[in-house]
Design a protein around this motif. Structure first.
Motif, mmCIF file in Angstrom:
data_model
loop_
_atom_site.group_PDB
_atom_site.id
_atom_site.type_symbol
_atom_site.label_atom_id
_atom_site.label_comp_id
_atom_site.label_asym_id
_atom_site.label_seq_id
_atom_site.Cartn_x
_atom_site.Cartn_y
_atom_site.Cartn_z
ATOM 1 N N ASP A 112 0.849 -1.186 0.000
ATOM 2 C CA ASP A 112 0.000 0.000 0.000
ATOM 3 C C ASP A 112 0.887 1.239 0.000
ATOM 4 O O ASP A 112 1.951 1.255 0.623
ATOM 5 N N ASN A 113 0.458 2.291 -0.659
ATOM 6 C CA ASN A 113 1.243 3.509 -0.779
ATOM 7 C C ASN A 113 0.697 4.595 0.142
ATOM 8 O O ASN A 113 -0.513 4.835 0.187
ATOM 9 N N ASP A 142 -5.073 6.343 5.454
ATOM 10 C CA ASP A 142 -5.200 5.114 6.229
ATOM 11 C C ASP A 142 -5.945 4.055 5.421
ATOM 12 O O ASP A 142 -6.693 4.352 4.505
ATOM 13 N N ARG A 143 -5.688 2.789 5.743
ATOM 14 C CA ARG A 143 -6.325 1.642 5.085
ATOM 15 C C ARG A 143 -6.879 0.721 6.169
ATOM 16 O O ARG A 143 -6.243 0.519 7.203
ATOM 17 N N GLU A 144 -8.064 0.167 5.911
ATOM 18 C CA GLU A 144 -8.647 -0.827 6.815
ATOM 19 C C GLU A 144 -8.769 -2.150 6.073
ATOM 20 O O GLU A 144 -9.099 -2.184 4.879
ATOM 21 N N TYR A 145 -8.531 -3.245 6.803
ATOM 22 C CA TYR A 145 -8.489 -4.558 6.183
ATOM 23 C C TYR A 145 -9.502 -5.481 6.868
ATOM 24 O O TYR A 145 -10.596 -5.041 7.202
ATOM 25 N N ALA A 164 -3.518 0.026 8.565
ATOM 26 C CA ALA A 164 -2.203 0.643 8.381
ATOM 27 C C ALA A 164 -2.474 2.100 8.027
ATOM 28 O O ALA A 164 -3.410 2.401 7.284
ATOM 29 N N GLU A 165 -1.679 3.025 8.553
ATOM 30 C CA GLU A 165 -1.930 4.454 8.351
ATOM 31 C C GLU A 165 -0.627 5.240 8.353
ATOM 32 O O GLU A 165 0.347 4.863 8.989
ATOM 33 N N GLY A 286 1.893 3.360 11.023
ATOM 34 C CA GLY A 286 1.471 2.518 12.137
ATOM 35 C C GLY A 286 0.518 1.455 11.637
ATOM 36 O O GLY A 286 -0.234 1.683 10.685
ATOM 37 N N GLU A 287 0.554 0.294 12.243
ATOM 38 C CA GLU A 287 -0.355 -0.783 11.867
ATOM 39 C C GLU A 287 -0.779 -1.558 13.107
ATOM 40 O O GLU A 287 -0.137 -1.477 14.157
#
Length: 324
Positions: A112-113, A142-145, A164-165, A286-287
Motif C-alpha cells: 500500500d502507498n 489510512d487503510r482498513e483490512y 495501516a496508516e 502505524g499498523e
C-alpha cells in the motif's frame, strides 16, 4: 582575443547510504540514493541559495520510498540578526514524500502507498544547530483490512479492523559539534572524526491506535572527507526503543564565493549549504488492530443480530449476551 568566462558548476551533493536495524514507523532497514543540487541567487551568495533535494529509498522488505523537496538557505554573513548570528544559516524547505509499505503480516496488507507533505525550518552554525519539521498525510492516509471480533454486547457483535496508516506529526532537535571529543580522538589515533551529536523529540499521532511521543539521539562522525558513519537511537510510547546505524559515501562540489577564505567563518558556513536536510525520511506508518470498534453489520448496513442461548440460565432471559 577575449575568451568567454567559464560558467561555474552548480554546487551539488550526491550520497549513497545504508541504514540498518530499526527506526520508528515500522522501518527495518533501508538503503538510500540522495542528490542535492544548489543554485546560488548571486555569485557572492549574499542573496542565499535555492536547492532541490531528491532521495530514493529501498527498504529491506522490498518497498520503495522517495523524498522530493527543495528550499532556500541564506547565510547571515554580516550578522544582520545580531552578532551572535554572524555566519549562521537560515533555511526553509518543503517536500512531498511517498512510501510503498509492506505490513509485517503480508496476508493483511501488501504494498500500500502512503504519502506526506512536509515543511521545515533550520538554523545552522559553526557550533550548534536547531531544526524543526512538520509532516501531514495527504490522499488516503489510512487503510482498513479484515475485521476482528472483539466482544458481544446485547444482541450485537463488536468488531474492529486491522489497519495501516500514515501518522502525522512534528519533530525537532538541537545539535552541536563535539570539538573536544574530536580533538581527544585525534591525539590518540591521528584521526579527526569531526563528531556531531544531536538530541530532540517527536510526536506522531494515530487515528486508530496509540500516538508515538518520544526522544531521539543522533551521533555522527566523519571518518574521511567522503565517508560518514552515524547512529540514531529513539524511545517512544508506541514503537519503544530502537537503534539505526548508518554508513554513507558522498561526493560533491560546495558553493564558491569571494568570501570563501580557507578556515574562515564564512567558508565554513558556505560548505554547509549543500548539506542534506535532517528529517524523517520514510513516512511513519502505524499498523495493528484499530481502537475504532463498531457493530457488525450486513451489506445494507443493518446490525447482524445474535441471540444468545444458555441452558442453565435462569428464566426471564431476553437473548442478549448479558441475559441469555
Amino acid at each position: 582575443i577575449c575568451q568567454p568566462a567559464m560558467a561555474e558548476p552548480l554546487p551539488f551533493n550526491f550520497t549513497v547510504r545504508t541504514n540498518q536495524e530499526r527506526e520508528i514507523g515500522n522501518v527495518y532497514g533501508y538503503s538510500t540514493l540522495a542528490f542535492l543540487l544548489g543554485k546560488p541567487i548571486k555569485r557572492d551568495l549574499s542573496a542565499g541559495m535555492l536547492f532541490a533535494d531528491i532521495r530514493v529509498h529501498v527498504e529491506n522488505s522490498g518497498g520503495i520510498g522517495f523524498n522530493a523537496g527543495g528550499g532556500y538557505r541564506w547565510v547571515d554573513f554580516d550578522g544582520r540578526l545580531g552578532d551572535w548570528h554572524r555566519n549562521r544559516i537560515l533555511g526553509l524547505h518543503a517536500g512531498y514524500d511517498g512510501r510503498q509499505y509492506h505490513c509485517r503480516n503480508g496476508m493483511i496488507c501488501d504494498r500500500d502507498n502512503f504519502y506526506w507533505v512536509n515543511l521545515g525550518f533550520e538554523n545552522l552554525g559553526e557550533k550548534w544547530d536547531f531544526r524543526v519539521n512538520g509532516y501531514l498525510g495527504v490522499g488516503r492516509s489510512d487503510r482498513e483490512y479484515m475485521l476482528e471480533a472483539i466482544r458481544f454486547t446485547g444482541n450485537n457483535l463488536l468488531v474492529a479492523p486491522f489497519y495501516a496508516e500514515a501518522m502525522w506529526g512534528v519533530d525537532g532537535e538541537f545539535g552541536r559539534k563535539l570539538k573536544r571529543v574530536s580533538a581527544a580522538i585525534k591525539r590518540r589515533i591521528n584521526l579527526d572524526p569531526k563528531i556531531y551529536a544531536a538530541i530532540g523529540g517527536y510526536h506522531f499521532a494515530s487515528r486508530h491506535g496509540k500516538d508515538a511521543t518520544g526522544v531521539r539521539f543522533r551521533l555522527q562522525a566523519n571518518l574521511h572527507t567522503n565517508v560518514t558513519v552515524g547512529l540514531r537511537a529513539s524511545y517512544d510510547s508506541r514503537f519503544g526503543g530502537l537503534v539505526l546505524g548508518q554508513v554513507a559515501f558522498a561526493i560533491g562540489i560546495p558553493p564558491r564565493s569571494t568570501r570563501s577564505a580557507p578556515d574562515h567563518g564564512p567558508s565554513m558556513a558556505i560548505r554547509r549549504l549543500t548539506e542534506f536536510r535532517q528529517r524523517q525520511e520514510l513516512v511513519v506508518v502505524g499498523e495493528g488492530l484499530s481502537n475504532r470498534e463498531r457493530i457488525l453489520t450486513d451489506a445494507r448496513g443493518n446490525p447482524v443480530p445474535f441471540v444468545h442461548v444458555k441452558n442453565t440460565s435462569a428464566a426471564g432471559g431476553d437473548g442478549t449476551f448479558e441475559r441469555p
